[in-house]
Design an enzyme around this catalytic site. Structure first.
Site, PDB file in Angstrom:
ATOM      1  N   HIS A 299     -48.968   8.965 -35.405  1.00 52.64           N
ATOM      2  CA  HIS A 299     -50.373   9.134 -36.264  1.00 52.64           C
ATOM      3  C   HIS A 299     -50.941   8.884 -35.133  1.00 52.64           C
ATOM      4  O   HIS A 299     -52.315   9.130 -36.509  1.00 52.64           O
ATOM      5  CB  HIS A 299     -49.927   8.462 -37.512  1.00 52.64           C
ATOM      6  CG  HIS A 299     -49.111   8.113 -38.819  1.00 52.64           C
ATOM      7  ND1 HIS A 299     -48.185   9.285 -39.077  1.00 52.64           N
ATOM      8  CD2 HIS A 299     -48.111   7.338 -38.175  1.00 52.64           C
ATOM      9  CE1 HIS A 299     -47.166   9.178 -39.505  1.00 52.64           C
ATOM     10  NE2 HIS A 299     -46.937   7.503 -39.165  1.00 52.64           N
TER      11      HIS A 299
ATOM     12  N   SER B 249     -44.602   7.001 -43.450  1.00 58.19           N
ATOM     13  CA  SER B 249     -44.119   7.228 -42.121  1.00 58.19           C
ATOM     14  C   SER B 249     -43.022   7.643 -41.921  1.00 58.19           C
ATOM     15  O   SER B 249     -42.432   9.063 -43.388  1.00 58.19           O
ATOM     16  CB  SER B 249     -44.867   5.886 -41.191  1.00 58.19           C
ATOM     17  OG  SER B 249     -44.748   6.716 -40.429  1.00 58.19           O
TER      18      SER B 249
END
Length: 322
Positions: free
Chosen positions: A217, A108
């Site tokens: 996300h 991430s």
């Protein structure tokens, strides 16, 4: 395979090559992170001071002392975590060099740190991008709040069934594919709450609501993603000099065009970490080093790649120097 060893005050530490360097994302932070390394490494200490000057925020205090409530704010947490991870990277590079490094990857937010480690972007530019990312995500959380839920011990098909059922209560998406039996759902609060109940009823080994007040996300990051893409388009990027595995595909990035695409869609796409581990394994990586607080990624690597040696920053750089 070859190996490199460094003799310090402790018994020699041997790293079997090739080495994979991993950079964690939001969720591993804690007050006190980076303090021990900065105390023994002049280079690490200088990185944190430089980051503080660039960001014009109290990075050292937030990292070393907190308080946790202030550190956990997304707009503070992300640049502070990136600074700590980069200080560990610089300390690693100073001690071991980069000749044995065969691949880099970041989970991430950590993907941006990995880009800097692959020399695709300067670390200063990466730090500013992470700060903008944190600010945009914090703003998005105010207008489109969300939650994230970790589910461990169920198969992807079972988690997908839970996601579909929980969709009756709101938008919910698979955000992280961390391992064959470890996933993170991201979405609206009502849907995530329903998914939490359904996962427990399905017999998941662990169900954990993350302390992240947003739905990373997922499509709920749409506005933040569009603005982050604008920032990425303005960045001077280079092709990675070390294989860099993308979160979005789990495959290596070789060109500026593919790197820009990866970073531009970074907030909307799920993190395919299991695919990332498969790609790292295919490169015959023998040692994994997690450069950041804790050993979440090192543990995932050990689970995915039995026999691989795993280290985190404190084990390798702090305890190994004592």
């Amino acid at each position: 395979m070859t190996s490199t060893s460094v003799i310090g005050k402790a018994p020699s530490i041997t790293l079997t090559q090739p080495v994979g360097l991993l950079f964690p994302g939001q969720g591993v932070q804690h007050a006190g992170m980076g303090r021990q390394l900065a105390a023994i490494s002049t280079i690490a200490d200088k990185v944190l001071t430089r980051a503080q000057d660039i960001l014009e925020m109290p990075v050292r205090r937030l990292c070393f002392e907190g308080p946790d409530q202030e550190l956990r704010l997304t707009e503070n947490l992300q640049p502070c975590l990136m600074a700590v991870c980069w200080s560990a990277f610089e300390a690693y590079r100073d001690r071991f060099g980069m000749d044995g490094v065969g691949v880099v990857a970041g989970h991430s937010m950590g993907e941006i740190t990995a880009c800097a480690a692959a020399e695709a972007i300067s670390w200063e530019a990466a730090l500013l991008l992470v700060r903008e990312r944190g600010r945009l995500m914090a703003d998005a959380a105010m207008s489109t709040p969300g939650k994230m839920l970790a589910i461990v011990g169920l198969l992807e098909s079972e988690v997908e069934q839970i996601r579909i059922a929980a969709g009756a209560a709101g938008g919910i998406w698979l955000a992280n594919f961390n391992a064959p039996d470890q996933f993170i759902l991201s979405g609206e609060a009502g849907a995530v709450a329903l998914a939490e109940r359904l996962a427990n009823e399905a017999g998941a080994r662990r169900v954990l609501l993350l302390e992240i007040p947003l739905a990373a996300h997922s499509p709920l990051m749409g506005r933040a993603s569009a603005k982050l893409a604008e920032a990425v388009r303005a960045l001077p990027l280079r092709a990675p000099r070390i294989p860099l595995i993308a979160n979005g595909t789990g495959r290596a990035i070789h060109t500026v065009r593919s790197l820009r695409s990866e970073l531009s869609g970074h907030l909307l796409r799920p993190v395919h970490w299991a695919r990332t581990m498969t790609s790292i394994q295919a490169l015959k990586v023998a040692t994994v080093v997690e450069l950041g607080p804790g050993r979440v990624l090192a543990s995932l690597a050990a689970k995915h790649m039995p026999g691989v040696a795993t280290w985190n920053a404190d084990e390798l750089l702090v305890e190994g120097a004592e």
